[in-house]
Design a protein around this motif. Structure first.
Motif, PDB file in Angstrom:
ATOM      1  N   SER A 226       0.802  -1.230   0.000  1.00 48.49           N
ATOM      2  CA  SER A 226       0.000   0.000   0.000  1.00 48.49           C
ATOM      3  C   SER A 226       0.828   1.271   0.000  1.00 48.49           C
ATOM      4  N   ALA A 227       2.000   1.259   0.664  1.00 50.17           N
ATOM      5  CA  ALA A 227       2.840   2.459   0.700  1.00 50.17           C
ATOM      6  C   ALA A 227       4.242   2.187   0.187  1.00 50.17           C
ATOM      7  N   GLY A 228       4.422   1.044  -0.473  1.00 49.67           N
ATOM      8  CA  GLY A 228       5.746   0.706  -0.971  1.00 49.67           C
ATOM      9  C   GLY A 228       6.669   0.154   0.096  1.00 49.67           C
ATOM     10  N   GLN A 229       6.108  -0.147   1.270  1.00 49.75           N
ATOM     11  CA  GLN A 229       6.923  -0.696   2.360  1.00 49.75           C
ATOM     12  C   GLN A 229       7.271  -2.157   2.091  1.00 49.75           C
ATOM     13  N   ASP A 230       8.260  -2.687   2.813  1.00 46.85           N
ATOM     14  CA  ASP A 230       8.584  -4.106   2.693  1.00 46.85           C
ATOM     15  C   ASP A 230       7.353  -4.942   3.023  1.00 46.85           C
TER      16      ASP A 230
ATOM     17  N   THR B 155       7.031  -1.637  -4.408  1.00 42.10           N
ATOM     18  CA  THR B 155       6.634  -0.298  -4.805  1.00 42.10           C
ATOM     19  C   THR B 155       5.218  -0.038  -4.295  1.00 42.10           C
ATOM     20  N   ALA B 156       4.843   1.218  -4.285  1.00 42.50           N
ATOM     21  CA  ALA B 156       3.449   1.549  -4.025  1.00 42.50           C
ATOM     22  C   ALA B 156       2.615   1.094  -5.223  1.00 42.50           C
ATOM     23  N   PHE B 157       1.317   1.053  -5.055  1.00 44.91           N
ATOM     24  CA  PHE B 157       0.439   0.556  -6.109  1.00 44.91           C
ATOM     25  C   PHE B 157       0.590   1.382  -7.381  1.00 44.91           C
ATOM     26  N   ARG B 158       0.741   0.665  -8.492  1.00 45.08           N
ATOM     27  CA  ARG B 158       0.925   1.308  -9.788  1.00 45.08           C
ATOM     28  C   ARG B 158      -0.346   1.204 -10.614  1.00 45.08           C
TER      29      ARG B 158
ATOM     30  N   ALA C 186      -9.205  -0.290  -1.998  1.00 42.73           N
ATOM     31  CA  ALA C 186      -9.521   0.722  -3.012  1.00 42.73           C
ATOM     32  C   ALA C 186      -8.773   0.426  -4.317  1.00 42.73           C
ATOM     33  N   TYR C 187      -7.556  -0.078  -4.207  1.00 38.29           N
ATOM     34  CA  TYR C 187      -6.783  -0.414  -5.405  1.00 38.29           C
ATOM     35  C   TYR C 187      -7.418  -1.582  -6.154  1.00 38.29           C
ATOM     36  N   LEU C 188      -7.912  -2.573  -5.431  1.00 37.59           N
ATOM     37  CA  LEU C 188      -8.575  -3.713  -6.072  1.00 37.59           C
ATOM     38  C   LEU C 188      -9.840  -3.242  -6.790  1.00 37.59           C
ATOM     39  N   GLN C 189     -10.582  -2.336  -6.171  1.00 43.46           N
ATOM     40  CA  GLN C 189     -11.783  -1.798  -6.808  1.00 43.46           C
ATOM     41  C   GLN C 189     -11.425  -1.008  -8.066  1.00 43.46           C
ATOM     42  N   ARG C 190     -10.339  -0.250  -7.988  1.00 41.73           N
ATOM     43  CA  ARG C 190      -9.873   0.519  -9.140  1.00 41.73           C
ATOM     44  C   ARG C 190      -9.432  -0.424 -10.264  1.00 41.73           C
TER      45      ARG C 190
ATOM     46  N   ALA D  44     -13.686  -6.147  -0.999  1.00 42.71           N
ATOM     47  CA  ALA D  44     -13.756  -5.076  -1.995  1.00 42.71           C
ATOM     48  C   ALA D  44     -15.090  -5.078  -2.739  1.00 42.71           C
ATOM     49  N   GLY D  45     -15.964  -6.040  -2.424  1.00 42.68           N
ATOM     50  CA  GLY D  45     -17.278  -6.103  -3.053  1.00 42.68           C
ATOM     51  C   GLY D  45     -17.255  -6.653  -4.462  1.00 42.68           C
ATOM     52  N   LEU D  46     -16.233  -7.443  -4.794  1.00 45.93           N
ATOM     53  CA  LEU D  46     -16.063  -7.909  -6.167  1.00 45.93           C
ATOM     54  C   LEU D  46     -16.553  -9.335  -6.403  1.00 45.93           C
ATOM     55  N   MET D  47     -16.932 -10.051  -5.351  1.00 46.37           N
ATOM     56  CA  MET D  47     -17.298 -11.460  -5.503  1.00 46.37           C
ATOM     57  C   MET D  47     -18.796 -11.699  -5.375  1.00 46.37           C
TER      58      MET D  47
END
Length: 346
Positions: free
Chosen positions: A54-58, A71-74, A101-105, A126-129
């Motif tokens: 989410s923030a590019g952390q390990d 990396t952070a989400f691309r 939010a990234y999965l929804q995007r 994420a409300g996708l299933m």
């Protein structure tokens, strides 16, 4: 966006959630790595991959090992697939809203999402299933059903390709799914090359059954253990005692004697009981009809299956399913079925 790009590199973005499970992640990415280049040189030629948090952390796995750099989400459009590797489940964990939010995007952008192991939980959050089946390990089936009662979990196969949403039970099945995607994009030769280097004989298809969680402990006779392994691979196609003995390189008489000494029953009855135990597991953890389950367990018809099932468990298949749904402990829990050896003390 097309799901196939013959001859083009396969690009995959990995979303590594908190305490992600290492084996499904490693199996998936190593299949890509080995297909990406000649030999074992690991250059990202035919396959590209990126690790994201989410923030590019390990990314810290459930075993404590860290993946870096991340990396952070691309932009999801950079990838053919976004693969979500889930982690140890704790209902009290704070949900990674940035990841959700990234999965929804990603879904909105039309990029296929792959939920691996408990990554499917994130897809649900994420409300996708909604209105879709999702593949889950038998180990997580009960937890998913309890937490998300409106979702239909499937725990009798390795993975499900449902168009732009793919779900996988995890574990080594991740290699099967990765090989499936490599074959789709790059061809079968590259998928088989990866699997062979990983010492996997062949790719299993999505509908291949998950191993049933039945434990046979304290069986010291190596011949009997080998026989059990073969029988577990033929749950839907009964193997005769003569054919089993031939596979093992022994005589029918010797095989029957060794089974009775180790387990107290002959191989024919053991094989039938094993198929009935598999039927019990399917009744508990899938929505398949009694007829379908009987056929899958190698019984000639529903009446035949039901009669033997009642003799073994004291209830009909339908009653066993109702009891499982009601949480009735009177019906034996298939997770803990085992046969103890008569010859090997604790």
């Amino acid at each position: 966006m097309s799901l196939t790009h013959a001859g083009e590199p396969l690009s995959v973005g990995f979303v590594l959630l908190r305490r992600f499970t290492m084996l499904p992640f490693a199996a998936f990415v190593d299949c890509l790595r080995l297909a990406a280049d000649e030999g074992d040189r690991s250059r990202q030629l035919r396959c590209h991959w990126v690790f994201m948090t989410s923030a590019g952390q390990d990314a810290i796995s459930s075993c404590g090992a860290a993946v870096t750099p991340c990396t952070a989400f691309r932009d999801p459009a950079e990838f053919d697939y976004i693969v979500v590797i889930g982690g140890v489940q704790d209902e009290h964990d704070v949900i990674d809203e940035t990841a959700i939010a990234y999965l929804q995007r990603t879904a909105k952008a039309g990029v296929p999402l792959v939920g691996v192991c408990t990554g499917v939980f994130a897809l649900i959050q994420a409300g996708l299933m909604n209105g879709r089946r999702c593949c889950v390990s038998w180990y997580h089936h009960g937890d998913l059903t309890r937490r998300f009662p409106d979702i239909e979990p499937v725990a009798d196969r390795l993975f499900i390709d449902d168009g732009h949403l793919l779900t996988c039970a995890g574990g080594v099945a991740s290699a099967d799914l990765a090989a499936y995607l490599v074959e789709r994009h790059l061809g079968k030769a590259w998928a088989m090359k990866s699997l062979h280097i990983m010492l996997i004989d062949e790719a299993r298809r999505g509908e291949h059954p998950q191993p049933q969680p039945v434990v046979f402990d304290k069986v010291e006779d190596r011949l009997v253990r080998r026989a059990i392994a073969i029988l577990e691979q033929h749950l839907g196609e009964p193997l005769g005692v003569d054919a089993l003995a031939e596979r093992l390189g022994t005589s029918r008489r010797n095989l029957e004697r060794r089974f009775r000494e180790a387990l107290g029953v002959g191989p024919r009855k053991f094989a039938r009981d094993l198929r009935l135990r598999y039927g019990l597991w399917l009744l508990h953890y899938t929505a398949k009809s009694v007829t379908d389950i009987g056929e899958r367990c190698g019984f000639s018809d529903t009446a035949h299956f039901s009669r033997h099932f009642r003799e073994a468990f004291g209830v009909t298949p339908s009653a066993a399913r109702r009891a499982a749904g009601e949480g009735n402990g009177a019906v034996v829990d298939p997770f803990f079925l085992h046969i103890e050896s008569r010859t090997a003390p604790l």
